[in-house]
Design a protein around this motif. Structure first.
Motif, PDB file in Angstrom:
ATOM      1  N   UNK A 265       0.937  -1.060  -0.055  1.00 35.16           N
ATOM      2  CA  UNK A 265      -0.299  -0.462  -0.342  1.00 35.16           C
ATOM      3  C   UNK A 265       0.748   1.277  -0.207  1.00 35.16           C
ATOM      4  N   UNK A 266       1.899   0.731  -0.675  1.00 38.89           N
ATOM      5  CA  UNK A 266       2.551   2.177  -0.887  1.00 38.89           C
ATOM      6  C   UNK A 266       3.635   2.873  -2.388  1.00 38.89           C
ATOM      7  N   UNK A 267       3.583   4.229  -3.404  1.00 40.75           N
ATOM      8  CA  UNK A 267       4.434   3.919  -3.857  1.00 40.75           C
ATOM      9  C   UNK A 267       5.814   3.612  -3.887  1.00 40.75           C
ATOM     10  N   UNK A 268       6.644   2.947  -4.853  1.00 44.41           N
ATOM     11  CA  UNK A 268       8.087   2.360  -4.132  1.00 44.41           C
ATOM     12  C   UNK A 268       9.169   2.803  -5.540  1.00 44.41           C
TER      13      UNK A 268
ATOM     14  N   UNK B 274      10.292   4.746   0.412  1.00 42.87           N
ATOM     15  CA  UNK B 274       9.383   4.064   0.866  1.00 42.87           C
ATOM     16  C   UNK B 274      10.453   2.992   0.222  1.00 42.87           C
ATOM     17  N   UNK B 275      10.663   3.450  -1.403  1.00 47.73           N
ATOM     18  CA  UNK B 275      11.580   2.892  -2.302  1.00 47.73           C
ATOM     19  C   UNK B 275      12.953   2.694  -1.529  1.00 47.73           C
ATOM     20  N   UNK B 276      13.076   3.429  -1.452  1.00 49.55           N
ATOM     21  CA  UNK B 276      14.819   3.607  -0.755  1.00 49.55           C
ATOM     22  C   UNK B 276      15.635   2.545   0.671  1.00 49.55           C
ATOM     23  N   UNK B 277      14.036   2.700   1.568  1.00 46.48           N
ATOM     24  CA  UNK B 277      14.270   1.713   2.377  1.00 46.48           C
ATOM     25  C   UNK B 277      14.041   0.290   2.259  1.00 46.48           C
ATOM     26  N   UNK B 278      12.799   0.145   1.138  1.00 52.20           N
ATOM     27  CA  UNK B 278      13.057  -1.508   1.064  1.00 52.20           C
ATOM     28  C   UNK B 278      13.638  -1.840  -0.123  1.00 52.20           C
ATOM     29  N   UNK B 279      14.924  -1.115  -0.470  1.00 51.94           N
ATOM     30  CA  UNK B 279      15.828  -1.719  -1.245  1.00 51.94           C
ATOM     31  C   UNK B 279      17.012  -1.713  -0.121  1.00 51.94           C
ATOM     32  N   UNK B 280      17.216  -0.716   0.760  1.00 56.10           N
ATOM     33  CA  UNK B 280      17.883  -1.100   1.745  1.00 56.10           C
ATOM     34  C   UNK B 280      17.937  -2.484   2.994  1.00 56.10           C
TER      35      UNK B 280
END
Length: 296
Positions: A44-47, A60-66
């Motif tokens: 439920x976020x744009x990455x 949010x995408x930067x957090x998921x990448x890490x």
């Protein structure tokens, strides 16, 4: 969110280009795009910031990448450690067999495998062929030895053994004195056969052999296990078509005779899930092949 989706996202985030990422992942670009959209819907976020070229990442995408990089590194490390442990002498291999498979070759195979890997714990589970396929899906066994058919395309299969059909008769049956039997001569005798739930492919093969040879049983008696079938035969409830190796079962008042009619061989297949390839499966199959060649 699963590991595959994380791998897809991390690759895309590092390449910042759908086409290049799809090529690295060996999937079609539309499929990659769909997977990323599904991941965004789940979270439920744009990455991704799709308004830039190359594509950018949202916070949010930067957090998921890490986090995703760390997850993939841990998965790689876990896979490596698991394989290392599996390559050692210790470990466990859970094998499923049908009752007749155990009779055919299980003992020499287990003896040979035990000499090769003396510290591996081997568990043997006697299961009907359909039950083995379900157990493989659940991960309850590592490899099974089953009768055809195996229709699940996710599974790998290998023919490992063939056996001719024999007929099992009660000792007082008139044809028991013969050295061999034509199945048509059994017309009027009841047939004891595996139930459809227990061994659907094996049952269909038996009925096909009987029909092709002109054997019309008066009645059909279902049984769930080979030992049950042979006990019914010994008790005078009919005859049974069995693999030649079944004669190793010493059931009172049961005799075994080769059949004179042509019939296809009884086939036995090794089956396993390639996505859950356990240590020692390859070595077990190598042992099975060597035993088969030597006996053949």
């Amino acid at each position: 969110m699963d590991v595959r989706q994380i791998r897809y996202f991390v690759t895309l985030a590092e390449r910042r280009h759908f086409g290049q990422a799809a090529e690295m992942l060996h999937i079609a670009q539309p499929a990659l795009s769909q997977q990323i959209k599904q991941l965004e819907a789940q979270l439920q976020v744009e990455l991704l910031d799709r308004s830039t070229r190359p594509i950018g990442l949202t916070p949010a995408g930067m957090a998921l990448l890490h986090e995703g990089r760390e997850i993939l590194a841990k998965v790689t490390r876990a896979e490596k450690l698991t394989r290392q442990e599996g390559s050692k002498d210790g470990g466990r291999l859970i094998i499923g067999v049908t009752g007749t498979a155990a009779l055919e070759f299980a003992v020499p195979v287990l003896q040979a495998f035990g000499r090769r890997r003396p510290n591996v714990q081997v568990s043997l589970r006697e299961l009907a062929s359909p039950d083995q396929l379900s157990a493989l899906e659940r991960g309850d066994i590592h490899i099974g030895f089953v009768r055809p058919p195996v229709e699940d395309e996710r599974m790998s299969i290998r023919l490992v053994h063939t056996d001719p059909f024999y007929v099992a008769l009660s000792a007082d049956h008139p044809l028991a004195r013969r050295e061999s039997v034509r199945l048509a001569e059994l017309s009027g005798t009841s047939l004891v056969i595996f139930s459809r739930e227990e061994a659907p492919g094996f049952r269909d093969l038996m009925l096909h052999v009987c029909r092709s040879a002109g054997y019309v049983p008066t009645t059909i008696q279902d049984a769930s296990q080979m030992s049950t079938m042979l006990c019914l035969v010994g008790g005078g409830f009919g005859c049974a078509l069995v693999p030649r190796s079944a004669q190793r079962m010493q059931i009172p008042d049961v005799v075994y005779r080769p059949i004179m009619d042509y019939s296809p061989p009884v086939e036995l297949y090794a089956v396993w899930m390639p996505d859950n390839y356990a240590p020692f499966i390859g070595e077990l199959l190598d042992v099975v092949e060597k035993i088969h060649i030597r006996e053949g």
